[in-house]
Design a protein around this motif. Structure first.
Motif, PDB file in Angstrom:
ATOM      1  N   PRO A 197      12.256 -39.468  11.551  1.00 22.16           N
ATOM      2  CA  PRO A 197      12.666 -40.545  10.643  1.00 22.16           C
ATOM      3  C   PRO A 197      14.193 -40.622  10.579  1.00 22.16           C
ATOM      4  O   PRO A 197      14.876 -39.603  10.610  1.00 22.16           O
ATOM      5  N   ILE A 198      14.724 -41.814  10.499  1.00 31.93           N
ATOM      6  CA  ILE A 198      16.172 -42.011  10.503  1.00 31.93           C
ATOM      7  C   ILE A 198      16.605 -42.824   9.290  1.00 31.93           C
ATOM      8  O   ILE A 198      15.814 -43.552   8.688  1.00 31.93           O
ATOM      9  N   VAL A 199      17.857 -42.674   8.946  1.00 32.75           N
ATOM     10  CA  VAL A 199      18.543 -43.514   7.965  1.00 32.75           C
ATOM     11  C   VAL A 199      19.866 -43.873   8.628  1.00 32.75           C
ATOM     12  O   VAL A 199      20.553 -42.994   9.154  1.00 32.75           O
ATOM     13  N   CYS A 200      20.211 -45.146   8.631  1.00 35.79           N
ATOM     14  CA  CYS A 200      21.451 -45.546   9.298  1.00 35.79           C
ATOM     15  C   CYS A 200      22.048 -46.778   8.642  1.00 35.79           C
ATOM     16  O   CYS A 200      21.376 -47.495   7.913  1.00 35.79           O
ATOM     17  N   THR A 201      23.313 -46.992   8.932  1.00 32.54           N
ATOM     18  CA  THR A 201      24.006 -48.156   8.392  1.00 32.54           C
ATOM     19  C   THR A 201      23.512 -49.437   9.052  1.00 32.54           C
ATOM     20  O   THR A 201      23.035 -49.434  10.180  1.00 32.54           O
ATOM     21  N   ARG A 202      23.658 -50.511   8.317  1.00 34.96           N
ATOM     22  CA  ARG A 202      23.222 -51.832   8.766  1.00 34.96           C
ATOM     23  C   ARG A 202      24.357 -52.487   9.559  1.00 34.96           C
ATOM     24  O   ARG A 202      25.069 -53.348   9.060  1.00 34.96           O
ATOM     25  N   ILE A 203      24.496 -52.029  10.829  1.00 31.58           N
ATOM     26  CA  ILE A 203      25.482 -52.615  11.737  1.00 31.58           C
ATOM     27  C   ILE A 203      24.731 -53.130  12.963  1.00 31.58           C
ATOM     28  O   ILE A 203      23.595 -52.700  13.216  1.00 31.58           O
ATOM     29  N   PRO A 204      25.316 -54.038  13.739  1.00 31.50           N
ATOM     30  CA  PRO A 204      24.581 -54.685  14.828  1.00 31.50           C
ATOM     31  C   PRO A 204      23.878 -53.734  15.804  1.00 31.50           C
ATOM     32  O   PRO A 204      22.713 -53.949  16.142  1.00 31.50           O
ATOM     33  N   GLY A 205      24.554 -52.698  16.285  1.00 30.63           N
ATOM     34  CA  GLY A 205      23.918 -51.788  17.243  1.00 30.63           C
ATOM     35  C   GLY A 205      22.699 -51.098  16.665  1.00 30.63           C
ATOM     36  O   GLY A 205      21.664 -50.965  17.319  1.00 30.63           O
ATOM     37  N   ASN A 206      22.813 -50.647  15.426  1.00 31.02           N
ATOM     38  CA  ASN A 206      21.674 -50.000  14.763  1.00 31.02           C
ATOM     39  C   ASN A 206      20.547 -50.993  14.530  1.00 31.02           C
ATOM     40  O   ASN A 206      19.367 -50.678  14.731  1.00 31.02           O
ATOM     41  N   LEU A 207      20.901 -52.196  14.094  1.00 34.99           N
ATOM     42  CA  LEU A 207      19.876 -53.207  13.815  1.00 34.99           C
ATOM     43  C   LEU A 207      19.126 -53.637  15.070  1.00 34.99           C
ATOM     44  O   LEU A 207      17.943 -53.978  15.002  1.00 34.99           O
ATOM     45  N   ALA A 208      19.795 -53.610  16.218  1.00 33.96           N
ATOM     46  CA  ALA A 208      19.109 -53.938  17.479  1.00 33.96           C
ATOM     47  C   ALA A 208      17.948 -52.978  17.713  1.00 33.96           C
ATOM     48  O   ALA A 208      16.897 -53.372  18.224  1.00 33.96           O
ATOM     49  N   ILE A 209      18.133 -51.732  17.333  1.00 38.40           N
ATOM     50  CA  ILE A 209      17.088 -50.727  17.533  1.00 38.40           C
ATOM     51  C   ILE A 209      16.076 -50.747  16.393  1.00 38.40           C
ATOM     52  O   ILE A 209      14.868 -50.767  16.628  1.00 38.40           O
ATOM     53  N   THR A 210      16.546 -50.762  15.147  1.00 38.20           N
ATOM     54  CA  THR A 210      15.608 -50.706  14.022  1.00 38.20           C
ATOM     55  C   THR A 210      14.722 -51.948  13.942  1.00 38.20           C
ATOM     56  O   THR A 210      13.575 -51.852  13.517  1.00 38.20           O
ATOM     57  N   SER A 211      15.233 -53.102  14.391  1.00 37.17           N
ATOM     58  CA  SER A 211      14.400 -54.309  14.353  1.00 37.17           C
ATOM     59  C   SER A 211      13.248 -54.212  15.350  1.00 37.17           C
ATOM     60  O   SER A 211      12.134 -54.650  15.062  1.00 37.17           O
ATOM     61  N   GLY A 267      10.767 -51.765  13.891  1.00 31.89           N
ATOM     62  CA  GLY A 267      10.173 -52.149  12.612  1.00 31.89           C
ATOM     63  C   GLY A 267      10.525 -51.162  11.508  1.00 31.89           C
ATOM     64  O   GLY A 267       9.772 -50.977  10.566  1.00 31.89           O
ATOM     65  N   VAL A 268      11.680 -50.542  11.618  1.00 30.44           N
ATOM     66  CA  VAL A 268      12.129 -49.536  10.661  1.00 30.44           C
ATOM     67  C   VAL A 268      12.974 -50.211   9.587  1.00 30.44           C
ATOM     68  O   VAL A 268      13.871 -50.980   9.893  1.00 30.44           O
ATOM     69  N   GLU A 269      12.676 -49.912   8.346  1.00 24.91           N
ATOM     70  CA  GLU A 269      13.386 -50.522   7.215  1.00 24.91           C
ATOM     71  C   GLU A 269      14.241 -49.493   6.486  1.00 24.91           C
ATOM     72  O   GLU A 269      14.266 -49.457   5.268  1.00 24.91           O
ATOM     73  N   THR A 270      14.939 -48.638   7.202  1.00 24.10           N
ATOM     74  CA  THR A 270      15.723 -47.576   6.568  1.00 24.10           C
ATOM     75  C   THR A 270      17.205 -47.733   6.875  1.00 24.10           C
ATOM     76  O   THR A 270      17.885 -46.794   7.252  1.00 24.10           O
ATOM     77  N   THR A 271      17.705 -48.944   6.693  1.00 28.77           N
ATOM     78  CA  THR A 271      19.125 -49.208   6.898  1.00 28.77           C
ATOM     79  C   THR A 271      19.763 -49.559   5.559  1.00 28.77           C
ATOM     80  O   THR A 271      19.099 -50.040   4.647  1.00 28.77           O
ATOM     81  N   TYR A 272      21.050 -49.290   5.461  1.00 21.90           N
ATOM     82  CA  TYR A 272      21.786 -49.588   4.239  1.00 21.90           C
ATOM     83  C   TYR A 272      23.170 -50.131   4.613  1.00 21.90           C
ATOM     84  O   TYR A 272      23.655 -49.912   5.714  1.00 21.90           O
ATOM     85  N   ASP A 273      23.785 -50.845   3.677  1.00 25.53           N
ATOM     86  CA  ASP A 273      25.113 -51.394   3.912  1.00 25.53           C
ATOM     87  C   ASP A 273      26.149 -50.276   3.910  1.00 25.53           C
ATOM     88  O   ASP A 273      26.063 -49.337   3.110  1.00 25.53           O
ATOM     89  N   VAL A 274      27.112 -50.380   4.800  1.00 23.90           N
ATOM     90  CA  VAL A 274      28.193 -49.399   4.873  1.00 23.90           C
ATOM     91  C   VAL A 274      28.816 -49.247   3.482  1.00 23.90           C
ATOM     92  O   VAL A 274      29.133 -50.236   2.830  1.00 23.90           O
ATOM     93  N   GLY A 275      28.945 -48.007   3.034  1.00 21.59           N
ATOM     94  CA  GLY A 275      29.571 -47.724   1.750  1.00 21.59           C
ATOM     95  C   GLY A 275      28.640 -47.733   0.554  1.00 21.59           C
ATOM     96  O   GLY A 275      29.046 -47.363  -0.545  1.00 21.59           O
ATOM     97  N   ASP A 276      27.388 -48.145   0.742  1.00 21.40           N
ATOM     98  CA  ASP A 276      26.430 -48.197  -0.379  1.00 21.40           C
ATOM     99  C   ASP A 276      25.779 -46.818  -0.533  1.00 21.40           C
ATOM    100  O   ASP A 276      24.665 -46.577  -0.068  1.00 21.40           O
TER     101      ASP A 276
END
Length: 105
Positions: A15-29, A32-41
């Motif tokens: 299981p991963i947790v990662c920031t919501r940036i384009p490279g990460n979102l390309a993989i998490t989308s 179907g992983v919903e464990t991203t957050y905004d940088v600094g949150d």
């Protein structure tokens, strides 16, 4: 480029947790992983880390990631592109092909 560590962890079913940036979102989308957050949150990061213990990476997610991002799964697509380019005499004929990453043709 893509964050390969993120990709490798998901394929290994970690299981991963990662920031919501384009490279990460390309993989998490794709996964179907919903464990991203905004940088600094930081509160969101804390919530996701606490919840990550219960997250599992499904067979379908692993299969989708392997198909989209690993050479073992994409070799057939690449060979077909090469054959089309050779048959057409130009890589320009492949522009707009959805199986080619942006800027690769």
């Amino acid at each position: 480029g893509l964050p390969t560590v993120l990709l490798e962890m998901l394929i290994a079913r970690v299981p991963i947790v990662c920031t919501r940036i384009p490279g990460n979102l390309a993989i998490t989308s794709v996964a179907g992983v919903e464990t991203t957050y905004d940088v600094g949150d930081i509160p969101a990061l804390a919530r996701l880390l606490a919840a990550s213990r219960a997250v599992t990476v499904s067979d379908a997610s692993v299969a989708a990631l392997r198909h989209a991002f690993t050479w073992e799964e994409r070799v057939g697509d690449v060979l077909q592109l090469y054959e089309r380019a050779i048959a057409n005499g130009s890589a320009a004929d492949l522009a707009g092909d959805p199986t080619i990453p942006s800027g690769a043709a």
